[in-house]
Design a protein around this motif. Structure first.
Motif, PDB file in Angstrom:
ATOM      1  N   MET A   1       0.856  -1.160   0.000  1.00  0.00           N
ATOM      2  CA  MET A   1       0.000   0.000   0.000  1.00  0.00           C
ATOM      3  C   MET A   1       0.904   1.225   0.000  1.00  0.00           C
ATOM      4  N   ILE A   2       0.681   2.122  -0.939  1.00  0.00           N
ATOM      5  CA  ILE A   2       1.464   3.351  -1.042  1.00  0.00           C
ATOM      6  C   ILE A   2       0.741   4.428  -0.236  1.00  0.00           C
ATOM      7  N   LEU A   3       1.457   5.074   0.655  1.00  0.00           N
ATOM      8  CA  LEU A   3       0.875   6.089   1.537  1.00  0.00           C
ATOM      9  C   LEU A   3       1.443   7.461   1.200  1.00  0.00           C
ATOM     10  N   LEU A   4       0.560   8.401   0.887  1.00  0.00           N
ATOM     11  CA  LEU A   4       0.957   9.773   0.573  1.00  0.00           C
ATOM     12  C   LEU A   4       0.328  10.702   1.603  1.00  0.00           C
ATOM     13  N   HIS A   5       1.142  11.476   2.269  1.00  0.00           N
ATOM     14  CA  HIS A   5       0.663  12.386   3.311  1.00  0.00           C
ATOM     15  C   HIS A   5       0.061  13.657   2.727  1.00  0.00           C
ATOM     16  N   GLY A   6      -0.616  14.414   3.558  1.00  0.00           N
ATOM     17  CA  GLY A   6      -1.146  15.710   3.162  1.00  0.00           C
ATOM     18  C   GLY A   6      -0.116  16.800   3.406  1.00  0.00           C
ATOM     19  N   THR A   7      -0.465  18.032   3.053  1.00  0.00           N
ATOM     20  CA  THR A   7       0.431  19.166   3.252  1.00  0.00           C
ATOM     21  C   THR A   7       0.775  19.284   4.727  1.00  0.00           C
ATOM     22  N   MET A  14       0.504   8.285   8.063  1.00  0.00           N
ATOM     23  CA  MET A  14      -0.596   7.422   7.644  1.00  0.00           C
ATOM     24  C   MET A  14      -0.413   5.967   8.071  1.00  0.00           C
ATOM     25  N   MET A  15       0.753   5.609   8.620  1.00  0.00           N
ATOM     26  CA  MET A  15       1.046   4.222   8.974  1.00  0.00           C
ATOM     27  C   MET A  15       0.030   3.603   9.946  1.00  0.00           C
ATOM     28  N   PRO A  16      -0.332   4.263  11.054  1.00  0.00           N
ATOM     29  CA  PRO A  16      -1.285   3.631  11.976  1.00  0.00           C
ATOM     30  C   PRO A  16      -2.630   3.307  11.313  1.00  0.00           C
ATOM     31  N   LEU A  17      -3.142   4.220  10.509  1.00  0.00           N
ATOM     32  CA  LEU A  17      -4.402   3.981   9.814  1.00  0.00           C
ATOM     33  C   LEU A  17      -4.253   2.843   8.806  1.00  0.00           C
ATOM     34  N   ALA A  18      -3.153   2.836   8.064  1.00  0.00           N
ATOM     35  CA  ALA A  18      -2.928   1.783   7.070  1.00  0.00           C
ATOM     36  C   ALA A  18      -2.817   0.409   7.725  1.00  0.00           C
ATOM     37  N   HIS A  19      -2.173   0.331   8.897  1.00  0.00           N
ATOM     38  CA  HIS A  19      -2.084  -0.944   9.617  1.00  0.00           C
ATOM     39  C   HIS A  19      -3.472  -1.456  10.001  1.00  0.00           C
ATOM     40  N   LYS A  20      -4.369  -0.550  10.375  1.00  0.00           N
ATOM     41  CA  LYS A  20      -5.740  -0.954  10.728  1.00  0.00           C
ATOM     42  C   LYS A  20      -6.525  -1.387   9.495  1.00  0.00           C
ATOM     43  N   ILE A  21      -6.336  -0.673   8.395  1.00  0.00           N
ATOM     44  CA  ILE A  21      -7.075  -0.978   7.162  1.00  0.00           C
ATOM     45  C   ILE A  21      -6.582  -2.280   6.529  1.00  0.00           C
ATOM     46  N   ALA A  22      -5.266  -2.477   6.524  1.00  0.00           N
ATOM     47  CA  ALA A  22      -4.695  -3.635   5.830  1.00  0.00           C
ATOM     48  C   ALA A  22      -3.598  -4.274   6.676  1.00  0.00           C
ATOM     49  N   PRO A  23      -3.983  -4.961   7.768  1.00  0.00           N
ATOM     50  CA  PRO A  23      -2.956  -5.613   8.599  1.00  0.00           C
ATOM     51  C   PRO A  23      -2.137  -6.594   7.752  1.00  0.00           C
ATOM     52  N   GLY A  24      -0.848  -6.573   7.923  1.00  0.00           N
ATOM     53  CA  GLY A  24       0.020  -7.481   7.198  1.00  0.00           C
ATOM     54  C   GLY A  24       0.412  -7.028   5.803  1.00  0.00           C
ATOM     55  N   LEU A  27       3.621  -1.750   3.526  1.00  0.00           N
ATOM     56  CA  LEU A  27       3.311  -0.324   3.541  1.00  0.00           C
ATOM     57  C   LEU A  27       4.538   0.459   3.098  1.00  0.00           C
ATOM     58  N   VAL A  28       4.324   1.385   2.201  1.00  0.00           N
ATOM     59  CA  VAL A  28       5.404   2.252   1.723  1.00  0.00           C
ATOM     60  C   VAL A  28       4.945   3.682   1.919  1.00  0.00           C
ATOM     61  N   GLY A  29       5.561   4.380   2.882  1.00  0.00           N
ATOM     62  CA  GLY A  29       5.252   5.780   3.126  1.00  0.00           C
ATOM     63  C   GLY A  29       6.260   6.646   2.393  1.00  0.00           C
ATOM     64  N   LEU A  30       5.777   7.486   1.514  1.00  0.00           N
ATOM     65  CA  LEU A  30       6.654   8.358   0.736  1.00  0.00           C
ATOM     66  C   LEU A  30       6.474   9.800   1.193  1.00  0.00           C
ATOM     67  N   ARG A  31       7.561  10.546   1.228  1.00  0.00           N
ATOM     68  CA  ARG A  31       7.519  11.944   1.650  1.00  0.00           C
ATOM     69  C   ARG A  31       7.547  12.847   0.431  1.00  0.00           C
ATOM     70  N   GLY A  32       6.646  13.825   0.408  1.00  0.00           N
ATOM     71  CA  GLY A  32       6.642  14.809  -0.672  1.00  0.00           C
ATOM     72  C   GLY A  32       7.931  15.618  -0.662  1.00  0.00           C
ATOM     73  N   ARG A  33       8.324  16.109  -1.840  1.00  0.00           N
ATOM     74  CA  ARG A  33       9.587  16.850  -1.947  1.00  0.00           C
ATOM     75  C   ARG A  33       9.401  18.341  -2.115  1.00  0.00           C
ATOM     76  N   ALA A  63       6.923   8.900  -7.449  1.00  0.00           N
ATOM     77  CA  ALA A  63       6.263   7.990  -6.503  1.00  0.00           C
ATOM     78  C   ALA A  63       6.124   6.595  -7.106  1.00  0.00           C
ATOM     79  N   ARG A  64       5.778   6.525  -8.379  1.00  0.00           N
ATOM     80  CA  ARG A  64       5.653   5.234  -9.054  1.00  0.00           C
ATOM     81  C   ARG A  64       6.994   4.507  -9.072  1.00  0.00           C
ATOM     82  N   LEU A  65       8.060   5.224  -9.404  1.00  0.00           N
ATOM     83  CA  LEU A  65       9.386   4.620  -9.444  1.00  0.00           C
ATOM     84  C   LEU A  65       9.845   4.169  -8.059  1.00  0.00           C
ATOM     85  N   ALA A  66       9.544   4.959  -7.032  1.00  0.00           N
ATOM     86  CA  ALA A  66       9.910   4.583  -5.661  1.00  0.00           C
ATOM     87  C   ALA A  66       9.170   3.323  -5.235  1.00  0.00           C
TER      88      ALA A  66
END
Length: 92
Positions: A1-7, A14-24, A27-33, A63-66
């Motif tokens: 699951m790719i996680l993109l944060h807000g401004t 987004m990790m805690p929410l993603a763990h609840k939505i899709a345990p196991g 998870l890939v959290g990417l930081r905006g540049r 993001a796709r390449l990462a």
């Protein structure tokens, strides 16, 4: 699951929410540049109602390449053309 944060967020918010939505799930959290008033975001804003479309396309591709690099997607699974997000350029 790719996680993109807000401004103003970061790659971990987004990790805690993603763990609840899709345990196991992988998870890939990417930081905006891009930054705006010291806050990190995914693309540059030209004003409060206009966004840098080229930057959106570049960041979508980055993001796709990462995601592909960490094995979150297979090369053929990801679209070859960015849809609404864009190009690779260093944040200013």
């Amino acid at each position: 699951m790719i996680l993109l944060h807000g401004t103003g967020g970061d790659e971990a918010e987004m990790m805690p929410l993603a763990h609840k939505i899709a345990p196991g799930a992988m998870l890939v959290g990417l930081r905006g540049r891009a930054t705006e008033d010291g806050s990190v975001r995914w693309f540059r804003a030209l004003s409060h109602t206009a966004f840098d479309q080229a930057d959106i396309a570049a960041e979508a591709e980055a993001a796709r390449l990462a995601a592909e690099a960490v094995g979150a997607t297979e090369p053929d699974e990801a679209p070859t053309e960015p849809t609404e997000l864009p190009a690779i350029s260093p944040a200013e």
